[in-house]
Design an enzyme around this catalytic site. Structure first.
Site, PDB file in Angstrom:
ATOM      1  N   LYS A   1     -20.439  57.607  -1.532  1.00  0.00           N
ATOM      2  CA  LYS A   1     -18.465  57.866  -1.823  1.00  0.00           C
ATOM      3  C   LYS A   1     -19.149  58.923  -3.291  1.00  0.00           C
ATOM      4  CE  LYS A   1     -17.289  52.904  -1.390  1.00  0.00           C
ATOM      5  NZ  LYS A   1     -16.629  51.631  -2.724  1.00  0.00           N
TER       6      LYS A   1
ATOM      7  N   ASP B   1      -9.507  52.007  -2.120  1.00  0.00           N
ATOM      8  CA  ASP B   1      -9.808  50.563  -2.554  1.00  0.00           C
ATOM      9  C   ASP B   1      -8.626  50.116  -3.772  1.00  0.00           C
ATOM     10  OD1 ASP B   1     -12.330  49.621  -1.658  1.00  0.00           O
ATOM     11  OD2 ASP B   1     -13.520  51.588  -3.180  1.00  0.00           O
TER      12      ASP B   1
END
Ligand code: NAP
Length: 297
Positions: A70, A106
């Site tokens: 990520k 997210d």
């Protein structure tokens, strides 16, 4: 059916076999009747750059990014949204005319289930347990909601300090303070929102909780208790918080919503969120029976 025209989406991580994303995305793609397929790609850290070039070469439309890529994917992208810059992580990548464009869904995934509360967020303090990767999306989400203060609780003073520094010149302004676990009895009575971002209580340790029984007694009855964990459902933390009168939210909705935001970006159309949710519930139901292992994204 995969045809000569089928387009590719996917998720890159290492390991990837426990990812739940293929389940919900392929369920949604099938329901939409679009000629796409979503595939898991296990890519070791040293192969990430080659994989991203390869994705371009074979014309992948977009992909998700999970642990451990990520952060390391960020220098490989042509552009990164302000939100992903602030969070310091990219979980969704789209192909554009300018090249790969990264963002972080997210944050929206975390915020989505909280939008249905008629809470005056400007008057609300949030307590966030843990200061890892997911806590960054949670802090950004609390800032988007407009929380008056975000109190981040961690066990490692140095990591907590680094966490606090990283928000100092952020494009997302947030009133953030850092605290040790022994401050919880003082913080909990004023918390409108309490979020567990630690993995404590996650399968295969379903009886563990990030809060002690003594801590829980300080929880205010109308607090929203939010656990990012989605296996088991509910966690020990949510069961204990509910017993104190708190309103529980588990991590499944965040998982579904972050996926839905990504799919919408790739397809540029509305996506069947309920089908994504139901596909995961069915899959996790099998996992709970021991037939599958659903402990990762
Ligand atoms: P991470 O980067 O490893 O961060 C974990 C944090 O928890 C760290 O701050 C760590 O502290 C703390 N921690 C770990 N064990 C602890 C313990 N025994 N006591 C106190 N603190 C502890 O992990 P992450 O990526 O943020 O993920 C955290 C959780 O969120 C996982 O359960 C993950 O599945 C879940 N998650 C869910 C979603 C969703 O869509 N629902 C999305 C993302 C993540 P130290 O830094 O001191 O080690």
């Amino acid at each position: 059916m995969i045809t000569g025209k089928t387009q590719l989406l996917g998720v890159v991580g290492h390991p990837i076999e426990h990812s739940l994303s293929p389940v919900m995305h392929n369920a949604a793609l099938e329901a939409l009747g679009v000629d796409y397929v979503y595939v898991p790609f296990a890519v070791a850290p040293e192969d990430l750059a080659a994989a991203v070039e390869g994705f371009q070469a074979i014309g992948i439309r977009g992909f998700n990014v999970t642990i451990p890529h990520k952060q390391t994917i960020m220098p490989l992208l042509a552009s990164i949204s302000d939100l992903a810059q602030a969070v310091g992580a990219v979980n969704t990548v789209c192909w554009t005319e300018q090249g790969w464009s990264g963002t972080n869904t997210d944050v929206e995934g975390f915020v989505a289930p909280l939008r249905s509360f008629s809470q005056d967020w400007n008057q609300s303090k949030a307590v966030v347990l843990g200061n890892g990767g997911a806590a960054r999306a949670v802090v950004a989400g609390c800032a988007q909601l407009g929380c008056s203060q975000v109190q981040v609780v961690g066990r490692n003073a140095e990591k907590l300090q680094d966490f606090a520094h990283s928000w100092e010149n952020s494009p997302i302004p947030v009133n953030l303070s850092i605290h040790s676990w022994d401050e919880l009895p003082r913080l909990l009575p004023e918390a409108a929102l309490l979020v567990n971002t630690t993995p404590v209580g996650m399968a295969p340790h379903p009886h563990a909780s990030p809060l002690t029984i003594a801590d829980l007694q300080h929880l205010s009855p109308h607090t929203i208790a939010y656990d990012l964990i989605y296996t088991p459902r509910p966690t020990q933390f949510l069961q204990q918080a509910s017993a104190q009168g708190a309103i529980p939210i588990d991590g499944l909705e965040m998982l579904v919503q972050q996926g839905a935001v990504g799919l919408k970006l790739w397809l540029q159309r509305a996506v069947p969120v309920e089908i994504m949710r139901q596909s995961l519930l069915a899959y996790l139901g099998e996992a709970a029976k021991g037939n599958l292992k659903g402990d990762d994204r």
